[in-house]
Write a protein that holds these residues in place. Structure first.
Motif, PDB file in Angstrom:
ATOM      1  N   ASN A  24       2.343   0.137 -75.660  1.00 43.09           N
ATOM      2  CA  ASN A  24       1.301   0.146 -74.627  1.00 43.09           C
ATOM      3  C   ASN A  24       0.125   1.019 -75.075  1.00 43.09           C
ATOM      4  O   ASN A  24       0.166   2.250 -74.975  1.00 43.09           O
ATOM      5  CB  ASN A  24       1.868   0.664 -73.302  1.00 43.09           C
ATOM      6  N   VAL A  25      -0.935   0.366 -75.564  1.00 45.21           N
ATOM      7  CA  VAL A  25      -2.109   1.084 -76.062  1.00 45.21           C
ATOM      8  C   VAL A  25      -3.039   1.396 -74.885  1.00 45.21           C
ATOM      9  O   VAL A  25      -3.271   0.540 -74.034  1.00 45.21           O
ATOM     10  CB  VAL A  25      -2.863   0.246 -77.117  1.00 45.21           C
ATOM     11  N   TYR A  26      -3.581   2.608 -74.856  1.00 43.63           N
ATOM     12  CA  TYR A  26      -4.508   2.995 -73.792  1.00 43.63           C
ATOM     13  C   TYR A  26      -5.608   3.859 -74.388  1.00 43.63           C
ATOM     14  O   TYR A  26      -5.492   4.344 -75.518  1.00 43.63           O
ATOM     15  CB  TYR A  26      -3.779   3.775 -72.690  1.00 43.63           C
ATOM     16  N   GLY A  27      -6.675   4.047 -73.636  1.00 42.29           N
ATOM     17  CA  GLY A  27      -7.748   4.920 -74.084  1.00 42.29           C
ATOM     18  C   GLY A  27      -9.100   4.468 -73.556  1.00 42.29           C
ATOM     19  O   GLY A  27      -9.200   3.511 -72.779  1.00 42.29           O
ATOM     20  N   PRO A  28     -10.170   5.133 -73.974  1.00 41.15           N
ATOM     21  CA  PRO A  28     -11.524   4.757 -73.555  1.00 41.15           C
ATOM     22  C   PRO A  28     -11.854   3.325 -73.956  1.00 41.15           C
ATOM     23  O   PRO A  28     -11.297   2.787 -74.910  1.00 41.15           O
ATOM     24  CB  PRO A  28     -12.411   5.759 -74.315  1.00 41.15           C
ATOM     25  N   ARG A  29     -12.773   2.710 -73.173  1.00 37.06           N
ATOM     26  CA  ARG A  29     -13.292   1.345 -73.394  1.00 37.06           C
ATOM     27  C   ARG A  29     -12.319   0.254 -72.974  1.00 37.06           C
ATOM     28  O   ARG A  29     -12.611  -0.925 -73.132  1.00 37.06           O
ATOM     29  CB  ARG A  29     -13.699   1.129 -74.861  1.00 37.06           C
ATOM     30  N   GLN A  30     -11.158   0.640 -72.459  1.00 34.62           N
ATOM     31  CA  GLN A  30     -10.222  -0.379 -71.983  1.00 34.62           C
ATOM     32  C   GLN A  30     -10.636  -0.841 -70.592  1.00 34.62           C
ATOM     33  O   GLN A  30     -11.004  -0.035 -69.741  1.00 34.62           O
ATOM     34  CB  GLN A  30      -8.795   0.170 -71.952  1.00 34.62           C
TER      35      GLN A  30
ATOM     36  N   ASP B 116      10.773   1.278 -58.329  1.00 33.65           N
ATOM     37  CA  ASP B 116      10.938   2.678 -57.925  1.00 33.65           C
ATOM     38  C   ASP B 116      10.056   3.637 -58.726  1.00 33.65           C
ATOM     39  O   ASP B 116      10.068   4.846 -58.492  1.00 33.65           O
ATOM     40  CB  ASP B 116      12.404   3.087 -58.066  1.00 33.65           C
ATOM     41  N   GLY B 117       9.321   3.126 -59.704  1.00 32.57           N
ATOM     42  CA  GLY B 117       8.436   3.974 -60.501  1.00 32.57           C
ATOM     43  C   GLY B 117       9.129   4.649 -61.664  1.00 32.57           C
ATOM     44  O   GLY B 117       8.487   5.345 -62.455  1.00 32.57           O
ATOM     45  N   ASN B 118      10.433   4.453 -61.794  1.00 35.24           N
ATOM     46  CA  ASN B 118      11.168   5.066 -62.903  1.00 35.24           C
ATOM     47  C   ASN B 118      11.206   4.173 -64.146  1.00 35.24           C
ATOM     48  O   ASN B 118      11.791   4.558 -65.163  1.00 35.24           O
ATOM     49  CB  ASN B 118      12.606   5.397 -62.472  1.00 35.24           C
ATOM     50  N   GLN B 119      10.611   2.972 -64.033  1.00 37.64           N
ATOM     51  CA  GLN B 119      10.530   2.127 -65.225  1.00 37.64           C
ATOM     52  C   GLN B 119       9.647   2.816 -66.263  1.00 37.64           C
ATOM     53  O   GLN B 119       8.682   3.485 -65.926  1.00 37.64           O
ATOM     54  CB  GLN B 119       9.995   0.730 -64.890  1.00 37.64           C
ATOM     55  N   THR B 120       9.995   2.669 -67.530  1.00 35.34           N
ATOM     56  CA  THR B 120       9.338   3.435 -68.593  1.00 35.34           C
ATOM     57  C   THR B 120       8.513   2.532 -69.503  1.00 35.34           C
ATOM     58  O   THR B 120       8.786   1.346 -69.646  1.00 35.34           O
ATOM     59  CB  THR B 120      10.372   4.194 -69.440  1.00 35.34           C
ATOM     60  N   ARG B 121       7.526   3.164 -70.106  1.00 33.63           N
ATOM     61  CA  ARG B 121       6.694   2.502 -71.101  1.00 33.63           C
ATOM     62  C   ARG B 121       6.439   3.474 -72.254  1.00 33.63           C
ATOM     63  O   ARG B 121       6.528   4.684 -72.099  1.00 33.63           O
ATOM     64  CB  ARG B 121       5.351   2.052 -70.491  1.00 33.63           C
ATOM     65  N   ASP B 122       6.101   2.902 -73.409  1.00 36.21           N
ATOM     66  CA  ASP B 122       5.821   3.683 -74.615  1.00 36.21           C
ATOM     67  C   ASP B 122       4.304   3.680 -74.828  1.00 36.21           C
ATOM     68  O   ASP B 122       3.737   2.761 -75.404  1.00 36.21           O
ATOM     69  CB  ASP B 122       6.536   3.039 -75.808  1.00 36.21           C
ATOM     70  N   PHE B 123       3.628   4.732 -74.323  1.00 36.62           N
ATOM     71  CA  PHE B 123       2.166   4.785 -74.372  1.00 36.62           C
ATOM     72  C   PHE B 123       1.695   5.391 -75.692  1.00 36.62           C
ATOM     73  O   PHE B 123       2.200   6.429 -76.121  1.00 36.62           O
ATOM     74  CB  PHE B 123       1.617   5.616 -73.209  1.00 36.62           C
ATOM     75  N   ILE B 124       0.703   4.756 -76.326  1.00 34.51           N
ATOM     76  CA  ILE B 124       0.113   5.287 -77.554  1.00 34.51           C
ATOM     77  C   ILE B 124      -1.399   5.246 -77.422  1.00 34.51           C
ATOM     78  O   ILE B 124      -1.986   4.257 -76.970  1.00 34.51           O
ATOM     79  CB  ILE B 124       0.587   4.498 -78.798  1.00 34.51           C
ATOM     80  N   TYR B 125      -2.045   6.341 -77.823  1.00 30.42           N
ATOM     81  CA  TYR B 125      -3.502   6.462 -77.705  1.00 30.42           C
ATOM     82  C   TYR B 125      -4.187   5.587 -78.749  1.00 30.42           C
ATOM     83  O   TYR B 125      -3.742   5.483 -79.895  1.00 30.42           O
ATOM     84  CB  TYR B 125      -3.914   7.921 -77.872  1.00 30.42           C
ATOM     85  N   VAL B 126      -5.286   4.978 -78.378  1.00 34.65           N
ATOM     86  CA  VAL B 126      -5.974   4.013 -79.245  1.00 34.65           C
ATOM     87  C   VAL B 126      -6.459   4.657 -80.546  1.00 34.65           C
ATOM     88  O   VAL B 126      -6.510   3.998 -81.594  1.00 34.65           O
ATOM     89  CB  VAL B 126      -7.139   3.356 -78.477  1.00 34.65           C
ATOM     90  N   GLY B 127      -6.808   5.931 -80.513  1.00 38.83           N
ATOM     91  CA  GLY B 127      -7.249   6.611 -81.730  1.00 38.83           C
ATOM     92  C   GLY B 127      -6.149   6.689 -82.771  1.00 38.83           C
ATOM     93  O   GLY B 127      -6.402   6.583 -83.981  1.00 38.83           O
ATOM     94  N   ASP B 128      -4.892   6.877 -82.323  1.00 38.01           N
ATOM     95  CA  ASP B 128      -3.756   6.889 -83.247  1.00 38.01           C
ATOM     96  C   ASP B 128      -3.535   5.512 -83.857  1.00 38.01           C
ATOM     97  O   ASP B 128      -3.174   5.387 -85.031  1.00 38.01           O
ATOM     98  CB  ASP B 128      -2.492   7.346 -82.510  1.00 38.01           C
ATOM     99  N   VAL B 129      -3.739   4.464 -83.070  1.00 36.77           N
ATOM    100  CA  VAL B 129      -3.610   3.097 -83.582  1.00 36.77           C
ATOM    101  C   VAL B 129      -4.646   2.839 -84.671  1.00 36.77           C
ATOM    102  O   VAL B 129      -4.342   2.311 -85.747  1.00 36.77           O
ATOM    103  CB  VAL B 129      -3.772   2.073 -82.433  1.00 36.77           C
ATOM    104  N   ALA B 130      -5.896   3.222 -84.410  1.00 32.34           N
ATOM    105  CA  ALA B 130      -6.971   3.011 -85.385  1.00 32.34           C
ATOM    106  C   ALA B 130      -6.705   3.773 -86.676  1.00 32.34           C
ATOM    107  O   ALA B 130      -6.945   3.261 -87.777  1.00 32.34           O
ATOM    108  CB  ALA B 130      -8.311   3.437 -84.781  1.00 32.34           C
ATOM    109  N   ASP B 131      -6.183   4.993 -86.563  1.00 30.19           N
ATOM    110  CA  ASP B 131      -5.890   5.797 -87.749  1.00 30.19           C
ATOM    111  C   ASP B 131      -4.793   5.150 -88.590  1.00 30.19           C
ATOM    112  O   ASP B 131      -4.892   5.101 -89.825  1.00 30.19           O
ATOM    113  CB  ASP B 131      -5.476   7.204 -87.322  1.00 30.19           C
TER     114      ASP B 131
END
Length: 732
Positions: free
Chosen positions: A169-175, A202-217
């Motif tokens: 799950n990629v997140y960050g500015p410009r999304q 219930d909100g306890n479902q999980t996701r693997d968040f990664i910042y877009v800058g790390d993806v670009a690098d």
């Protein structure tokens, strides 16, 4: 490095483009702007508004010759892929194969594709590694999986290096914060709009968040690596939706939340194992979830304002009004002209000029201006007006049904309206077709002109680089012309200046390798006494030299270990290492991949020159040596002595000149004395005759103190040697 980024104006693509640009790469972007925004990329780059399946993309590849293609353009909505799988396939499969085919055709070195964690489907084994079975739930996940298979096949069939990253799950500015965005951007958009958050489950479902800058690098670093195949790209950290909301509350203030029933098909837990990419690329994400959210919130507060939304809405309403007004204008004009005709018809009746039929002119005019539709409407209005006029003159409606003049007039109206309307409509259709054809040609011409202009601009920039760059091929060629000699000794001497000039350093040393590969002998160096280079080196004492001689590959001191050169490259001839060139100092900013390759190319040019000289020496062996001896002829020895003298003057490389005593020369034959002398010499020393026929011995890279050890060896062999104090007098 020339890089093509498809989807480069999008959320992830703009960050990837920015990362490559920061490293000095030349950026080209292909994006159809369906979801991307040009304002995301503000630096200089080449831009093409095209879909990735468009045939025009070939012109882009043909004109630029890319080194790396980063393929990020795709249909990314899972919901859209379910509603319209054909559109999903068109972009994610046909578009991908078009990019792969063009990359293979035009010599792209590396192709990097953005895949997705959606290929795994619903899998409870956490964390998910790359070897897990793929079972996608949606057409989007299926198309990404198929894309990975295409990349693998292209590598096996055509040798194109392909690399697929399965993003979590990629997140960050410009999304985007609409339905196409991720949960982070959607939540932030609602928070900044003072709207409550809706949590499904219930909100306890999980996701693997990664910042877009790390993806670009990671993508940038992988572009110049040897990585191929499939890799997970994630933070490898499980974060629940409730934890995400908690972070947002800490950063953005109070948040209202509403819980609803879970949505069918939603994955409860998600976490990708990133250990493979960590190990193979030596990469790790730098941003924690909280750090990434701080940057994302800051950007959203600056860019996503209510004002921008209201302006966009106003523009949309204005455009709809203009569009509706344009569509109603022909009808308005028709009714206005009809009103004028009705007034004129009544005036004509008053003056009894019945031969003038304005209705017929009205039909013709409307047919000519607007074509068939308005012509038929004008016919209907004219018939109605004509009937009204007859009834107003006292005629009965029933009587009109038996009046041939009435039907004849109606037939004329219909005939004129249909003929004029059809003729004009046909002409308009042909004109429209020609206009569309012309627009298509103009669009193609504009596109090709843009490609041509950019190609010409790149060509001019390259020409300027060749003229101005100190390490351009033009400069390298002019510098390496100094190596145009058929005497190996002169080549070694010139090599120091060549490497100093190209690599911008004053710390170069050159060693020859003895025939057994056990010792290196210093033949030339720069810097005078400033560079403390050993005069001989035993190979077994230096592991990096052992490895260089065995593998015949350049040594790079990546760990910057003290006491070792920064770069050492082998000088080759016929597959054998004849010498090594060492670079001891270089500016830190020049210790990069570009200058490593530059040094390698320079040494290869030196190897070519030395091979040519050695072939000449071998072919002219009987012309260089006095027959039956190991002594060089006077003219050959004089040339070598000249070279040593110049090296001494320019680089401070010392040498010593010796000659046997008079008694030894008189008592022994020339062949005998040269044979005895040669047993005490190194590979880098020479025996020859002087201008007056005297025997001379040249000790290369030696001082008088060094020569004393050689004199002792000569004495042990029964020969007394004397120094030639005026060695330079032998130099012509």
């Amino acid at each position: 490095m020339r890089v093509l980024i498809t989807g480069g104006y999008g959320f992830i693509g703009s960050f990837v483009a920015e990362r490559f640009y920061q490293e000095g790469c030349e950026i080209t972007i292909i994006d159809n702007l369906s979801t991307g925004n040009r304002s995301n990329v503000e630096f200089k780059h080449h831009s093409y508004a095209l879909s990735i399946e468009d045939k025009k993309c070939e012109e882009v590849f043909k004109s630029n010759r890319f080194d790396v293609v980063v393929h990020l353009a795709a249909q990314v909505s899972v919901a859209t892929s379910v509603e319209n799988p054909r559109a999903d396939t068109k972009s994610n499969v046909l578009g991908l194969t078009n990019m792969l085919s063009l990359s293979e055709k035009y010599g792209v070195k590396k192709f990097i594709m953005a895949s997705s964690a959606a290929v795994y489907g619903s899998n409870d084994r956490i964390p998910l590694g790359e070897d897990e079975i793929c079972d996608p739930l949606s057409p989007y996940g299926m198309s990404k999986w198929v894309g990975e298979l295409y990349c693998d096949k292209w590598q096996k069939m055509y040798g194109l290096e392909t690399l697929c990253f399965r993003f979590s799950n990629v997140y960050g500015p410009r999304q985007r914060d609409d339905g196409e965005g991720g949960v982070v951007s959607i939540f932030l958009g609602r928070i900044l709009s003072n709207k409550e958050l809706t949590l499904f489950g219930d909100g306890n479902q999980t996701r693997d968040f990664i910042y877009v800058g790390d993806v670009a690098d990671a993508i940038y670093r992988a572009s110049y690596s040897a990585l191929t195949g499939v890799y997970n790209l994630s933070s490898s950290t499980e974060s629940s939706i409730n934890e995400l909301v908690g972070h947002l509350q800490n950063l953005a203030g109070s948040v209202k939340t509403t819980y609803k029933d879970p949505r069918p098909g939603d994955i409860y837990r998600s976490k990708l194992d990133n250990s493979k990419i960590r190990h193979d690329l030596d990469w790790a994400p730098r941003y924690s979830l909280q750090d990434g959210l701080v940057k994302t919130i800051e950007w959203m507060r600056n860019e996503r304002t209510e004002t921008s939304h209201s302006v966009e809405k106003k523009k949309k309403e204005t455009s709809l009004f203009v569009k509706g007004l344009k569509a109603a204008l022909p009808y308005v004009e028709n009714f206005i002209l009809f009103a004028i005709v009705a007034w004129l018809s009544s005036a004509v009746v008053l003056t009894q000029n019945e031969f003038v039929d304005f209705k017929l002119f009205y039909i013709i005019v409307m047919g000519i201006i607007y074509g068939n539709r308005q012509a038929i409407l004008s016919v209907a209005l004219s018939i109605g007006l004509y009937t009204y006029e007859l009834l107003g003159n006292g005629r009965e409606l029933i009587s009109l049904l038996y009046d041939t003049d009435f039907f004849f007039r109606i037939a004329i109206y219909l005939f004129v309206g249909l003929v004029v309307g059809y003729t004009v409509e046909r002409k308009s259709s042909r004109l429209l077709a020609k206009q569309r054809q012309l627009e298509a040609m103009e669009e193609k011409h504009a596109f090709l002109s843009e490609v041509y202009n950019e190609t010409r601009q790149v060509k001019e920039e390259l020409q300027q680089q060749i003229l101005n760059s100190g390490d351009s091929f033009g400069k390298i060629y002019s510098v390496t012309k100094r190596l145009e000699s058929l005497e190996p000794e002169q080549i070694f001497t010139s090599t120091v200046s060549v490497v100093e000039s190209i690599m911008r350093t004053e710390a170069v040393s050159i060693y020859t390798v003895n025939r057994y590969g056990s010792y290196l002998r210093l033949v030339a160096k720069s810097g005078g006494d400033q560079l403390d280079a050993p005069k001989s080196m035993k190979v077994e004492d230096y592991p990096y030299i052992q490895n260089l001689l065995e593998n015949k590959e350049m040594f790079i001191n990546k760990k910057l270990e003290g006491g070792l050169p920064l770069l050492v490259a082998p000088v080759m001839s016929n597959g054998n290492v004849l010498a090594v060139i060492a670079l001891h100092q270089i500016q830190f900013e020049n210790f990069n991949l570009y200058h490593h390759n530059l040094f390698k190319v320079t040494v290869e040019l030196i190897s070519t020159a030395l091979s040519r000289a050695l072939m000449f020496v071998e072919a002219t062996m009987n012309q260089r040596y006095i027959e039956g001896t190991s002594a060089l002829k006077p003219e050959v020895f004089k040339e070598i002595l000249n070279s040593k003298a110049k090296a001494s003057q320019k680089h401070g490389v010392k040498y010593v000149l010796l000659t046997p005593s008079v008694s030894d020369r008189e008592q022994r034959e020339l062949s005998e004395i040269t044979q005895i002398i040669s047993r005490s010499l190194r590979e880098t020393d020479y025996i020859g005759l002087g201008d007056n026929g005297e025997i001379l011995v040249l000790l290369a890279n030696s001082s008088r103190e060094d020569a004393n050890f050689v004199l002792q060896r000569f004495n042990q062999n029964g020969i007394k040697m004397n120094f030639v104090d005026e060695g330079l007098q032998h130099v012509g």
